[in-house]
Design a protein around this motif. Structure first.
Motif, PDB file in Angstrom:
ATOM      1  N   VAL A 210      -0.016  -0.956 -10.085  1.00 13.71           N
ATOM      2  CA  VAL A 210       0.376   0.247 -10.807  1.00 13.71           C
ATOM      3  C   VAL A 210       1.826   0.605 -10.287  1.00 13.71           C
ATOM      4  N   GLN A 211       2.009   0.863  -8.871  1.00 10.63           N
ATOM      5  CA  GLN A 211       3.341   1.256  -8.403  1.00 10.63           C
ATOM      6  C   GLN A 211       4.242   0.200  -8.197  1.00 10.63           C
TER       7      GLN A 211
ATOM      8  N   GLN B 227       0.626  -1.316  -0.056  1.00 13.78           N
ATOM      9  CA  GLN B 227      -0.090   0.013   0.017  1.00 13.78           C
ATOM     10  C   GLN B 227       1.010   1.363  -0.066  1.00 13.78           C
ATOM     11  N   GLY B 228       1.081   1.777  -1.159  1.00 12.18           N
ATOM     12  CA  GLY B 228       2.196   2.862  -1.176  1.00 12.18           C
ATOM     13  C   GLY B 228       1.505   3.988  -0.780  1.00 12.18           C
ATOM     14  N   GLU B 229       0.524   4.805  -0.931  1.00 12.06           N
ATOM     15  CA  GLU B 229      -0.038   6.106  -0.700  1.00 12.06           C
ATOM     16  C   GLU B 229      -0.312   5.933   0.922  1.00 12.06           C
ATOM     17  N   ALA B 230      -0.599   4.878   1.382  1.00 11.13           N
ATOM     18  CA  ALA B 230      -0.790   4.718   2.844  1.00 11.13           C
ATOM     19  C   ALA B 230       0.380   4.607   3.763  1.00 11.13           C
ATOM     20  N   GLY B 231       1.664   4.531   2.916  1.00  8.64           N
ATOM     21  CA  GLY B 231       2.845   4.600   3.853  1.00  8.64           C
ATOM     22  C   GLY B 231       3.894   3.523   3.389  1.00  8.64           C
ATOM     23  N   VAL B 232       3.689   3.049   2.358  1.00 12.42           N
ATOM     24  CA  VAL B 232       4.659   1.844   2.033  1.00 12.42           C
ATOM     25  C   VAL B 232       4.537   0.827   2.983  1.00 12.42           C
TER      26      VAL B 232
ATOM     27  N   LEU C 269      13.272  -1.353  -4.392  1.00 13.41           N
ATOM     28  CA  LEU C 269      13.309   0.091  -4.507  1.00 13.41           C
ATOM     29  C   LEU C 269      11.865   0.690  -4.498  1.00 13.41           C
ATOM     30  N   LEU C 270      11.200   0.301  -3.745  1.00 13.30           N
ATOM     31  CA  LEU C 270       9.822   0.729  -3.162  1.00 13.30           C
ATOM     32  C   LEU C 270       9.905   0.732  -1.633  1.00 13.30           C
ATOM     33  N   GLN C 271      10.395   1.919  -1.051  1.00  6.86           N
ATOM     34  CA  GLN C 271      10.857   1.826   0.422  1.00  6.86           C
ATOM     35  C   GLN C 271      10.155   2.977   1.074  1.00  6.86           C
TER      36      GLN C 271
ATOM     37  N   SER D 213       4.614  10.533   8.748  1.00  2.00           N
ATOM     38  CA  SER D 213       5.701   9.938   9.468  1.00  2.00           C
ATOM     39  C   SER D 213       6.412   8.904   8.715  1.00  2.00           C
ATOM     40  N   THR D 214       6.281   9.007   7.293  1.00  2.00           N
ATOM     41  CA  THR D 214       6.889   8.140   6.441  1.00  2.00           C
ATOM     42  C   THR D 214       7.538   8.677   4.893  1.00  2.00           C
ATOM     43  N   ILE D 215       8.945   8.595   5.071  1.00  2.00           N
ATOM     44  CA  ILE D 215       9.623   9.238   3.716  1.00  2.00           C
ATOM     45  C   ILE D 215       9.394   8.230   2.786  1.00  2.00           C
ATOM     46  N   ARG D 216       8.921   8.472   1.587  1.00  2.00           N
ATOM     47  CA  ARG D 216       8.830   7.383   0.382  1.00  2.00           C
ATOM     48  C   ARG D 216      10.067   7.767  -0.416  1.00  2.00           C
ATOM     49  N   LEU D 217      10.864   6.385  -0.974  1.00  2.00           N
ATOM     50  CA  LEU D 217      11.699   6.509  -1.782  1.00  2.00           C
ATOM     51  C   LEU D 217      11.200   5.373  -2.893  1.00  2.00           C
ATOM     52  N   ALA D 218      11.384   5.824  -4.247  1.00  3.30           N
ATOM     53  CA  ALA D 218      11.040   5.028  -5.289  1.00  3.30           C
ATOM     54  C   ALA D 218      11.845   5.452  -6.408  1.00  3.30           C
TER      55      ALA D 218
END
Length: 418
Positions: free
Chosen positions: A229-230, A197-202, A343-345, A374-379
Motif C-alpha cells: 500500500v505504501q 515497515q512504514g509506520e514502524a519507522g521506515v 523516495l520512502l526514507q 526518533s524517525t522523520i519520514r519523507l515520502a
C-alpha cells in the motif's frame, strides 16, 4: 510566497472543523486550501514544501495536469456504474497492473477504495484457504478496519476494539527460524508483511529475509501476502518494492495510496490461479471499487510515471538523499543516518524528538512526518527535485535546534522560510 488571507482564515476554519468533524485525527496542523506540484498553501496564504505527499499518496504532486485532465474527461462520460457492469477503464487498469506486476496467467485484480480495504480483502482470501492461522510481523501496520487491524501489531491501536478477528499471530521480523517453526504445523493460511515497515519507522526487510519467507511459504503451501500500500506504484524506484529482489513474488499483493495519485482507489492483485479462485462470486464486494473515475485517474498516474521515468528519478533521488543524510550525520551527532528505498526514507535521530522536528519543520515551511519518536519520514511526490530535497536537509540542523527548544519549553520563534 504568500497570498491574501480570506474571510474564512485558518482560525475560523479550525473552529468550524472542531465543531463539525469527529475528532479522531486531533486538531489539524494547518488548513490547506490548494496545491501545485510539490507545494501546498494554507488558509492564511503560507506556502509549504510537501515532503510527505499525503503519506505516499500524491505520486504526481498536487493538481497535476494529467490527473486533472483524466478526471474531467472521464466525468464527461461515466462517473459511476455498479459492479453489475464493467467499464473499459476498469478493464484496462486491471490489465495494466497485471502487466506491471509480471503476474502469470490466471492472475486477477479486485479493486477497492483504500489500503485498509485491500488488506481486508486479502484477509478474506487467506480465510478461504480453510487454514485457521495467519502470521503477521511485530511492528506491522495494515489498516484500521477490523480485519486489517487484527493484522496490525501496535497494541494501542488494537486494544479499544477487541475482540478482533482471531487466529493472527505476530513474529519478529528477520527471524526465519521462528517462521519455519510456526509453519511446520501445516495450518498457516498466510504470512502477511510490508516490504518496508512504514509506520514502524521506515524499516526495510532484508533481501535474505524476504527470499527466505518466499521459500518457506511455498514449501508449506502458505500464501505470501505483500502489503505494498505504501511501497507500491514507483515509490521505491520499482513499480512494487518486492521487485527490487529477484525471486520475491507474492501470491497476493495489496495496493492503494499512490495508485490514484490522490484519488481514492486501491487494488488486490492475486498471482496465479490458486489465489485468484479463493474468493468465488458473492463472497466479497464493494460499491465504488474500480469506478470509472478512479480507474481513469490511476491509468493517468501510471502512464505519467512511465513516460517521465519517475521510477528512475526515485532511485536517483533516493541515492542522493541517502548520501546527503550520511554527510549530515558525519557533521551532526543528532542525525544517525537514513533507512528506506527510493523516495520512502526515514531519517534516524539520536533523540526521540521527531514530533518536535515536525512542528519546527512546519513553522519553517516543510511538511514531514514522525513515523516514530526518533524517525522523520519523507515520502514526497515523485516529481520532487534534488534541490528541493537538499533545501530540507540544509534546514535540518536549525530544525533540530528548534525542536530541542520545544522539548525544553523555551519560546524562541524562528524566522519562517516560505
Amino acid at each position: 510566497m504568500s497570498e491574501q488571507s480570506t474571510a474564512t482564515g485558518a482560525e475560523e476554519l479550525a473552529q468550524r472543523y472542531s465543531r463539525s468533524l469527529i475528532g479522531v485525527f486531533g486538531a489539524p496542523q494547518r488548513v490547506l486550501v490548494r496545491g501545485e506540484g510539490v507545494h501546498v498553501w494554507d488558509a492564511d496564504g503560507n506556502r509549504y514544501l510537501d515532503l510527505l505527499g499525503g503519506i505516499a499518496v500524491n505520486a504526481l504532486g498536487h493538481a497535476h495536469p494529467d490527473v486533472v485532465a483524466a478526471l474531467g474527461k472521464q466525468a464527461e462520460t461515466l462517473g459511476h456504474v455498479s459492479n453489475f457492469f464493467a467499464t473499459p477503464t476498469q478493464i484496462e487498469l486491471a490489465e495494466r497492473l497485471l502487466q506491471l506486476a509480471q503476474a502469470p496467467g490466471g492472475s486477477g485484480v479486485f479493486f477497492t477504495n483504500s489500503g485498509t480495504e485491500s488488506n481486508e480483502a486479502a484477509f478474506k482470501i487467506a480465510r478461504r484457504t480453510g487454514r485457521p492461522r495467519i502470521i503477521a510481523l511485530e511492528r506491522s501496520f495494515h489498516g484500521r478496519t477490523m480485519g486489517a487491524l487484527a493484522l496490525t501489531h501496535k497494541e494501542a491501536y488494537r486494544a479499544p476494539f477487541e475482540p478482533l478477528p482471531g487466529g493472527v499471530e505476530f513474529l519478529p521480523a528477520e527471524d526465519l527460524p521462528a517462521l519455519e517453526a510456526a509453519l511446520a504445523t501445516g495450518d498457516v493460511a498466510a504470512v502477511v508483511l510490508e516490504p518496508i515497515q512504514g509506520e514502524a519507522g521506515v524499516i526495510p526487510l532484508t533481501e535474505a529475509y524476504l527470499l527466505g519467507v518466499r521459500e518457506l511459504t511455498a514449501a508449506h503451501g502458505t500464501l505470501l501476502i505483500l502489503d505494498e500500500v505504501q511501497t507500491g506504484i514507483g515509490r521505491t524506484g520499482e513499480w512494487f518494492a518486492h521487485q527490487r529482489f529477484e525471486g520475491v513474488v507474492p501470491d497476493v499483493m495489496t495496493l492503494a495510496k499512490g495508485l490514484g495519485g490522490g484519488f481514492p482507489i486501491g487494488a488486490v492483485v492475486t498471482f496465479g490461479e490458486h489465489a485468484s479462485t479463493l474468493l468465488s462470486p458473492g463472497q466479497h464486494g464493494t460499491t465504488f471499487g474500480g469506478n470509472p473515475l478512479g480507474a481513469a485517474v490511476a491509468l493517468a498516474v501510471l502512464g505519467t510515471l512511465a513516460e517521465e521515468d519517475l521510477l528512475g528519478a526515485a532511485r536517483t533521488l533516493g541515492a542522493q538523499l541517502t548520501a546527503e543524510v550520511a554527510a549530515l550525520a558525519a557533521r551532526d551527532a543528532r542525525v544517525e543516518g537514513s533507512r528506506g528505498a527510493g523516495l520512502l526514507q526515514g531519517i534516524a535521530l539520536a533523540a526521540p524528538i521527531a514530533p518536535q522536528v515536525v512542528t519546527a519543520a512546519l513553522e519553517a515551511g516543510f511538511i514531514v512526518n514522525a513515523a516514530n519518536p526518533s524517525t522523520i519520514r519523507l515520502a514526497p511526490p515523485l516529481v520532487v527535485t534534488g534541490e528541493q530535497l537538499t533545501s530540507f536537509l540544509t534546514a535540518l540542523p536549525a530544525l533540530l535546534d528548534r525542536a530541542e527548544q520545544l522539548v525544553a519549553g523555551t519560546d524562541a520563534t524562528p524566522e519562517k522560510r516560505f
